[in-house]
Write an enzyme that holds these catalytic residues in place. Structure first.
Site, PDB file in Angstrom:
ATOM      1  N   LYS A 158       0.866  -1.186   0.000  1.00 42.08           N
ATOM      2  CA  LYS A 158       0.000   0.000   0.000  1.00 42.08           C
ATOM      3  C   LYS A 158       0.894   1.225   0.000  1.00 42.08           C
ATOM      4  CE  LYS A 158      -4.500   0.683   0.224  1.00 42.08           C
ATOM      5  NZ  LYS A 158      -5.536  -0.297  -0.194  1.00 42.08           N
TER       6      LYS A 158
HETATM    7  N1  GLU Z   1      -7.117  -0.044  -3.705  1.00 38.39           N
HETATM    8  C1  GLU Z   1      -7.824  -1.245  -4.031  1.00 38.39           C
HETATM    9  C2  GLU Z   1      -7.912  -2.173  -2.835  1.00 38.39           C
HETATM   10  O1  GLU Z   1      -7.851  -1.760  -1.700  1.00 38.39           O
HETATM   11  C3  GLU Z   1      -7.286  -1.900  -5.296  1.00 38.39           C
HETATM   12  C4  GLU Z   1      -5.854  -2.304  -5.247  1.00 38.39           C
HETATM   13  C5  GLU Z   1      -5.317  -2.770  -6.596  1.00 38.39           C
HETATM   14  O2  GLU Z   1      -6.064  -2.790  -7.559  1.00 38.39           O
HETATM   15  O3  GLU Z   1      -4.118  -3.102  -6.636  1.00 38.39           O
HETATM   16  O4  GLU Z   1      -8.118  -3.351  -2.982  1.00 38.39           O
END
Ligand code: GLU
Length: 420
Positions: free
Chosen positions: A110
């Site tokens: 993240k």
């Molecule tokens: N931000 C999204 C999540 O929390 C998508 C992450 C992604 O597509 O890599 O799952």
């Protein structure tokens, strides 16, 4: 590492408590359990940018890789005023369980930049994104770590990241981020993927409970990329969308809101508030109205110890990451509310991100109908697996989903062993 003060955050404490509980339930080897509690690496960067007024603003950014045991890391990038290292680490950990649960060949990551994107101009946002990308460039790449949109970021931010990375490589590298605009290597259906995935798991949940979606009353907290798509699709399927909220507040009409008209209203007014024939509610009240299904699709910690008793819906589908606190989760469980947890419910986004990454690596793009069909299959299979574990182990869906995800990562560690 997570014991260090820099990581201090409520969200990480919650994520660790969940991990400890599930690891114990699964009987995870204590040495592996200890490794799971720590992120593999975490980078904190300063992001100096030239502001529109000519002065230099310095922002703080993060990128955390939780583990790389199943493959390169994957996870969104959020722009938010209160984001910190602990929160990003917790979210990276959740991405590990989510990717493993969905059977994707990724570890969790993240990123975050502490800023209020609504107070930045487009030029400032571009400078911020490009400099952040340059600062974390050693940590990202198509076979290393692949960012995607999250709270406060969108397709445009991904396009700037992709461009910045590509410029340093001297060639276009579409696989470095997902959630890009279609024209430069994005995937059909990526924008709708999270909302669509929510609808698929909700259908499965209703089926298991012997119910129909048609005619059911739904409240959606959040009208962003996730909430708006889920509301539109459910409305088309004949659900009564009784309430919706966004940053400006909530609206309520127990006879149902015409979501297509609401979208036109939002395009003009910039908020759901003021939509004709609706009562005005707060973002909190939207969760507490008389309805069958609640979809918290905004930010974390919305259903808490102090309001969980007032949630009247008997199905909660978590569109956001971490919208229910641990204490609230226990209250809902005791009251017999079915909670479809974030790691399963909102996984449609990262599943189609995976499709986008695969398409980008192969330079071969699929039709939207193909993507939607594959998404439905992956979501339905994962839901059924989780439901099966919950039934067999006598647990709630969150524990079952985390058991599935954490078990796979733990097994990966076991098979790969400890280097050197
Ligand atoms: N931000 C999204 C999540 O929390 C998508 C992450 C992604 O597509 O890599 O799952």
């Amino acid at each position: 590492m997570t014991d260090h003060r820099e990581f201090e955050s409520e969200m990480l404490r919650t994520a660790l408590r969940q991990l400890d509980h599930v690891a114990q339930k699964l009987g995870v080897d204590p040495d592996v359990h200890e490794r799971l509690r720590h992120p593999r690496r975490a980078l904190v960067v300063s992001i100096p940018i030239r502001m529109d007024n000519g002065k230099t603003g310095v922002f703080t950014g993060y990128r955390v890789h939780h583990n790389t045991v199943l493959g390169p890391t994957k996870g969104g990038l959020r722009y938010a005023p209160d984001v910190n290292l602990g929160e990003v680490t917790a979210l990276a950990m959740l991405m590990s369980w989510k990717c493993a649960l969905m059977g994707l060949p990724y570890g969790g990551a993240k990123g975050g930049v502490r800023c209020n994107p609504r107070q930045l101009s487009r030029t400032e946002l571009e400078h911020l994104t490009r400099r952040y990308t340059a600062e974390i460039i050693l940590l990202i790449g198509p076979d290393l770590d692949i960012p995607a949109p999250d709270l406060g970021t969108d397709e445009q931010v991904m396009a700037w990241m992709m461009d910045t990375y590509s410029m340093t490589q001297g060639r276009t590298v579409p696989g470095v981020v997902t959630g890009k605009p279609l024209l430069i290597g994005g995937s059909a259906g990526r924008r709708e993927a999270t909302g669509r995935g929510i609808v698929y798991v909700l259908y499965q949940a209703a089926r298991m409970l012997g119910e129909e979606i048609r005619g059911r009353k739904v409240a959606v907290q959040g009208f962003g990329n996730v909430g708006s798509v889920a509301a539109r699709l459910l409305w088309r399927e004949g659900a009564i969308i009784a309430g919706i909220s966004d940053l400006g507040g909530g609206i309520w009409n127990p006879r149902g809101i015409d979501v297509a008209q609401l979208e036109r209203h939002v395009a003009e007014a910039g908020t759901v508030v003021g939509f004709p024939d609706t009562d005005r509610l707060t973002n909190q009240e939207i969760l507490e109205q008389a309805c069958d299904i609640v979809i918290p699709a905004a930010v974390a910690s919305q259903i808490r110890e102090d309001n969980a008793d007032r949630v009247k819906a008997h199905i909660v589908v978590e569109g956001a990451n971490g919208p229910t606190t641990l204490e609230a989760d226990a209250i809902l469980r005791d009251r017999g509310v079915t909670v479809v947890p974030d790691v399963l419910a909102n996984a449609g986004g990262v599943v189609v991100s995976y499709f986008e990454w695969v398409q980008g690596l192969q330079y071969y793009f699929w039709r939207e109908s193909e993507i939607t069909a594959r998404l439905q299959e992956v979501m339905t299979r994962a839901f059924n697996r989780v439901w099966g574990v919950a039934t067999k182990e006598g647990t709630d869906l969150r524990t079952a989903a985390l058991m599935e995800g954490i078990r796979r990562v733990a097994e990966g560690y076991k098979i790969r062993g400890l280097y050197p």
